[in-house]
Design a protein around this motif. Structure first.
Motif, PDB file in Angstrom:
ATOM      1  N   LEU A 177     -24.060 114.373 -41.197  1.00 18.69           N
ATOM      2  CA  LEU A 177     -24.459 113.507 -42.626  1.00 18.69           C
ATOM      3  C   LEU A 177     -24.286 113.889 -43.715  1.00 18.69           C
ATOM      4  CD1 LEU A 177     -27.286 111.530 -40.592  1.00 18.69           C
ATOM      5  CD2 LEU A 177     -24.667 110.743 -41.351  1.00 18.69           C
ATOM      6  N   LYS A 178     -24.988 115.312 -44.123  1.00 22.85           N
ATOM      7  CA  LYS A 178     -24.825 115.557 -45.442  1.00 22.85           C
ATOM      8  C   LYS A 178     -23.278 115.864 -45.737  1.00 22.85           C
ATOM      9  CE  LYS A 178     -27.362 116.949 -47.869  1.00 22.85           C
ATOM     10  NZ  LYS A 178     -28.608 116.008 -49.060  1.00 22.85           N
ATOM     11  N   GLU A 179     -21.960 117.090 -45.059  1.00 28.74           N
ATOM     12  CA  GLU A 179     -21.217 117.311 -45.548  1.00 28.74           C
ATOM     13  C   GLU A 179     -19.783 115.968 -44.899  1.00 28.74           C
ATOM     14  OE1 GLU A 179     -19.600 119.706 -41.922  1.00 28.74           O
ATOM     15  OE2 GLU A 179     -21.026 120.916 -42.418  1.00 28.74           O
ATOM     16  N   SER A 180     -20.217 114.230 -44.947  1.00 25.45           N
ATOM     17  CA  SER A 180     -19.892 113.338 -45.230  1.00 25.45           C
ATOM     18  C   SER A 180     -20.227 112.475 -45.926  1.00 25.45           C
ATOM     19  CB  SER A 180     -19.975 112.381 -43.122  1.00 25.45           C
ATOM     20  OG  SER A 180     -19.134 111.768 -43.488  1.00 25.45           O
ATOM     21  N   GLN A 181     -21.039 112.709 -46.871  1.00 26.39           N
ATOM     22  CA  GLN A 181     -21.712 112.423 -47.275  1.00 26.39           C
ATOM     23  C   GLN A 181     -21.244 112.814 -48.833  1.00 26.39           C
ATOM     24  OE1 GLN A 181     -25.911 113.461 -49.002  1.00 26.39           O
ATOM     25  NE2 GLN A 181     -26.182 111.332 -50.151  1.00 26.39           N
ATOM     26  N   ASN A 207     -17.707 114.578 -48.779  1.00 26.77           N
ATOM     27  CA  ASN A 207     -16.945 114.321 -49.009  1.00 26.77           C
ATOM     28  C   ASN A 207     -16.340 113.346 -49.098  1.00 26.77           C
ATOM     29  OD1 ASN A 207     -16.059 116.865 -47.309  1.00 26.77           O
ATOM     30  ND2 ASN A 207     -16.538 116.290 -45.340  1.00 26.77           N
ATOM     31  N   MET A 208     -17.697 111.771 -48.731  1.00 24.72           N
ATOM     32  CA  MET A 208     -17.099 110.895 -49.325  1.00 24.72           C
ATOM     33  C   MET A 208     -17.498 110.984 -50.561  1.00 24.72           C
ATOM     34  SD  MET A 208     -19.170 108.266 -46.143  1.00 24.72           S
ATOM     35  CE  MET A 208     -18.086 108.179 -44.627  1.00 24.72           C
ATOM     36  N   ASP A 209     -18.776 111.611 -51.624  1.00 25.83           N
ATOM     37  CA  ASP A 209     -18.929 111.176 -52.520  1.00 25.83           C
ATOM     38  C   ASP A 209     -17.329 112.158 -53.591  1.00 25.83           C
ATOM     39  OD1 ASP A 209     -20.726 111.161 -55.293  1.00 25.83           O
ATOM     40  OD2 ASP A 209     -20.176 113.664 -55.348  1.00 25.83           O
ATOM     41  N   LEU A 210     -16.475 113.117 -52.755  1.00 20.08           N
ATOM     42  CA  LEU A 210     -15.809 113.629 -53.603  1.00 20.08           C
ATOM     43  C   LEU A 210     -14.563 112.860 -53.674  1.00 20.08           C
ATOM     44  CD1 LEU A 210     -15.422 117.519 -52.400  1.00 20.08           C
ATOM     45  CD2 LEU A 210     -16.080 116.510 -54.662  1.00 20.08           C
ATOM     46  N   LYS A 211     -14.178 111.848 -52.888  1.00 20.58           N
ATOM     47  CA  LYS A 211     -13.256 111.349 -52.427  1.00 20.58           C
ATOM     48  C   LYS A 211     -13.597 109.242 -53.024  1.00 20.58           C
ATOM     49  CE  LYS A 211      -9.918 109.503 -50.315  1.00 20.58           C
ATOM     50  NZ  LYS A 211      -8.439 111.287 -49.962  1.00 20.58           N
ATOM     51  N   ARG A 212     -14.984 109.610 -54.100  1.00 19.26           N
ATOM     52  CA  ARG A 212     -15.031 108.444 -54.540  1.00 19.26           C
ATOM     53  C   ARG A 212     -14.961 109.035 -55.744  1.00 19.26           C
ATOM     54  NH1 ARG A 212     -19.608 108.058 -58.055  1.00 19.26           N
ATOM     55  NH2 ARG A 212     -19.764 110.115 -57.653  1.00 19.26           N
ATOM     56  N   LYS A 213     -14.925 110.466 -56.381  1.00 20.95           N
ATOM     57  CA  LYS A 213     -14.325 110.523 -57.666  1.00 20.95           C
ATOM     58  C   LYS A 213     -12.880 110.263 -57.715  1.00 20.95           C
ATOM     59  CE  LYS A 213     -19.146 113.294 -58.272  1.00 20.95           C
ATOM     60  NZ  LYS A 213     -19.129 114.530 -58.505  1.00 20.95           N
ATOM     61  N   LEU A 214     -12.490 110.804 -56.569  1.00 15.51           N
ATOM     62  CA  LEU A 214     -11.421 110.947 -57.006  1.00 15.51           C
ATOM     63  C   LEU A 214     -10.555 109.738 -57.268  1.00 15.51           C
ATOM     64  CD1 LEU A 214      -8.493 113.081 -56.671  1.00 15.51           C
ATOM     65  CD2 LEU A 214      -8.532 112.849 -54.297  1.00 15.51           C
ATOM     66  N   LEU A 215     -10.803 108.951 -56.157  1.00 17.20           N
ATOM     67  CA  LEU A 215     -10.387 107.669 -56.089  1.00 17.20           C
ATOM     68  C   LEU A 215     -10.657 107.312 -57.287  1.00 17.20           C
ATOM     69  CD1 LEU A 215     -11.285 106.148 -52.603  1.00 17.20           C
ATOM     70  CD2 LEU A 215      -9.327 106.937 -53.183  1.00 17.20           C
ATOM     71  N   ARG A 216     -12.076 106.939 -57.569  1.00 13.27           N
ATOM     72  CA  ARG A 216     -12.167 106.175 -59.480  1.00 13.27           C
ATOM     73  C   ARG A 216     -11.560 107.391 -60.434  1.00 13.27           C
ATOM     74  NH1 ARG A 216     -16.231 103.853 -61.768  1.00 13.27           N
ATOM     75  NH2 ARG A 216     -16.256 103.896 -63.637  1.00 13.27           N
ATOM     76  N   GLN A 217     -11.286 108.389 -60.268  1.00  8.92           N
ATOM     77  CA  GLN A 217     -10.009 108.627 -61.258  1.00  8.92           C
ATOM     78  C   GLN A 217      -8.657 108.311 -60.770  1.00  8.92           C
ATOM     79  OE1 GLN A 217      -9.613 113.317 -61.032  1.00  8.92           O
ATOM     80  NE2 GLN A 217      -7.735 113.548 -62.749  1.00  8.92           N
TER      81      GLN A 217
END
Length: 454
Positions: free
Chosen positions: A214-218, A220-230
């Motif tokens: 769950l921590k790893e998924s969190q 990765n999703m946080d990185l994906k959130r930042k990338l998508l926001r960018q």
């Protein structure tokens, strides 16, 4: 002593039993050659020591099989006919009317008659037989009865020996039996103790592993959130450029691959003897107030709580469907009860117990007091577990067959079990039941097996 008297004594000794000093009855001969009445020999051996011996010569017979001396048996029969040595002849055997010997027996009147009496009008049509043959027939009947009685004596003797042995060994056996049971219970105690310890260790290991996922998924999703926001902001900046600048931009495809959420699920371990223990509290649950409705607030509230706002233009409302809704006809106010529901083939259901006030409430909200429910709801292609109230997620494998519901009203416990693998799904512990509880179930395709025939 005259020769005749001597011969009579020799004959008498030959045809009489040395034990009862009477004519042989049911004569048998031992291997040593001595003969006795079978009843006398049986009684003699019954009271004597083992192995049996000849009463005369004290020899132990090699075989207990007794032989019948036909020749001697015939002599005994003839000796009886000539007159018993121990019963003197008397005038009672003579017919007072005709002066003839009474030697015939009437089967009808049961009288001893002379020949002339048998031919009279009174007895002429009756069946007659000699006293000797009739007595011998009666004697054989008595011997047959005696054999049956002797068999019962032996059977009773065997049973008496068994009972005596039981009494002699009973206390030691009970002591051993208690020790065996104590040993078995200690084995079960250690089995349960170490089984519980092993189970808790496995749960701890699984929980750490799932938590790490769950921590790893969190992350990765946080990185994906930042990338998508960018990417989103860059695209927004491009949209704001002038027409000539915009058409000079080289358009490239945007990678929108999304990391899949982790589905946490702890292993369901069987609890030995759980279902057998619960079955002793089986009850029959009859359903009442059955109805079909297009809307159940419980599921609607749950869907709203699980839904995440997706922004304008996105419709997250599920399609409408009909639900089967019912309560138990009787409520529980004390004691323990257990019943089962078959949820096979169903992905949207709610089962458990509720009080009458919640049952009468048309809103049926999840945060109400007095409800103890296990809910399963389908989200896209995934089924999720929840308990209410309060609303809490349950991370266990969904049962594909029967679910058992156990209520211990006095102890304040409600439990749900997976019947197929005898494992626990979840429990409400240390509850306070302030009012009677009634079984509740709701589903689109819920099947109740034989109206919960348990």
């Amino acid at each position: 002593m005259s020769l005749g008297i001597l011969q009579a004594r020799i004959l008498r000794n030959e045809v009489t039993c040395s034990l009862c000093v009477k004519y042989f009855i049911d004569l048998v001969t031992l291997g040593c050659g001595h003969s006795f009445c079978m009843p006398c020999l049986c009684l003699y051996w019954e009271e004597g020591q083992w192995p049996p011996r000849c009463p005369v010569c004290r020899e132990t017979p090699h075989q207990l099989s007794l032989k019948t001396n036909i020749i001697l048996k015939t002599r005994v029969f003839l000796a009886r006919r000539t007159g018993p040595y121990d019963v003197p002849r008397s005038a009672e055997k003579m017919c007072e009317l005709h002066g003839k010997t009474k030697n015939l027996f009437c089967e009808i009147t049961k009288e001893v008659l002379c020949l002339v009496c048998c031919m009279s009008v009174e007895h002429g049509a009756h069946t007659h037989c000699s006293v000797e043959w009739t007595a011998e027939e009666y004697r054989q009947r008595l011997l047959k009865i005696m054999r049956s009685v002797w068999e019962k004596i032996q059977e009773n003797k065997r049973n008496l020996n068994r009972e005596t042995n039981k009494i002699r060994t009973w206390e030691s056996y009970v002591t051993m039996w208690k020790k065996m049971n104590q040993t078995q219970y200690w084995k079960m105690f250690y089995l349960v103790y170490y089984g519980e310890k092993h189970r808790l260790e496995k749960i701890e290991e699984e929980s750490k592993e799932i938590f790490q996922q769950l921590k790893e998924s969190q992350y990765n999703m946080d990185l994906k959130r930042k990338l998508l926001r960018q990417i989103y902001e860059e695209l927004k900046e491009l949209c704001c450029k002038s027409d000539m600048e915009l058409i000079q931009v080289r358009m490239e495809s945007v990678q929108l691959h999304m990391p899949r959420p982790v589905v946490p699920q702890l292993s369901a371990w069987p609890i030995p003897g759980l279902i057998d223990w619960l079955n002793q509290f089986q009850v029959y649950v009859a359903l009442d107030n059955e109805r079909v409705t297009p809307c159940v607030p419980v599921f609607e509230d749950l869907r709203c709580l699980l839904a995440v706002p997706d922004g304008p233009g996105v419709n997250n409302s599920p399609p409408r469907s009909k639900y089967f809704l019912a309560w138990g006809a009787e409520s529980f106010t004390s004691g323990q009860c257990y019943w089962e529901v078959d949820v096979a083939g169903c992905c949207n259901w709610a089962i458990g117990f509720c009080n009458d006030s919640w049952m009468r409430d048309s809103d049926m909200v999840l945060d109400s007091e007095g409800i103890f429910l296990l809910l399963c709801i389908r989200e896209n292609s995934q089924c999720s577990f929840f308990t209410a109230s309060p609303l809490s997620p349950q991370y266990v494998k969904r049962p594909l067959g029967r679910v058992g519901l156990f209520l211990d009203f006095d102890s304040g416990v409600v439990s749900f079990v997976n019947v197929a693998n005898s494992s626990l799904i979840c429990s409400f512990l240390s509850c306070s039941f302030s009012s009677p509880l009634r079984p509740f179930l709701c589903s689109r395709t819920l099947l109740i097996k034989d109206n919960v025939e348990i």
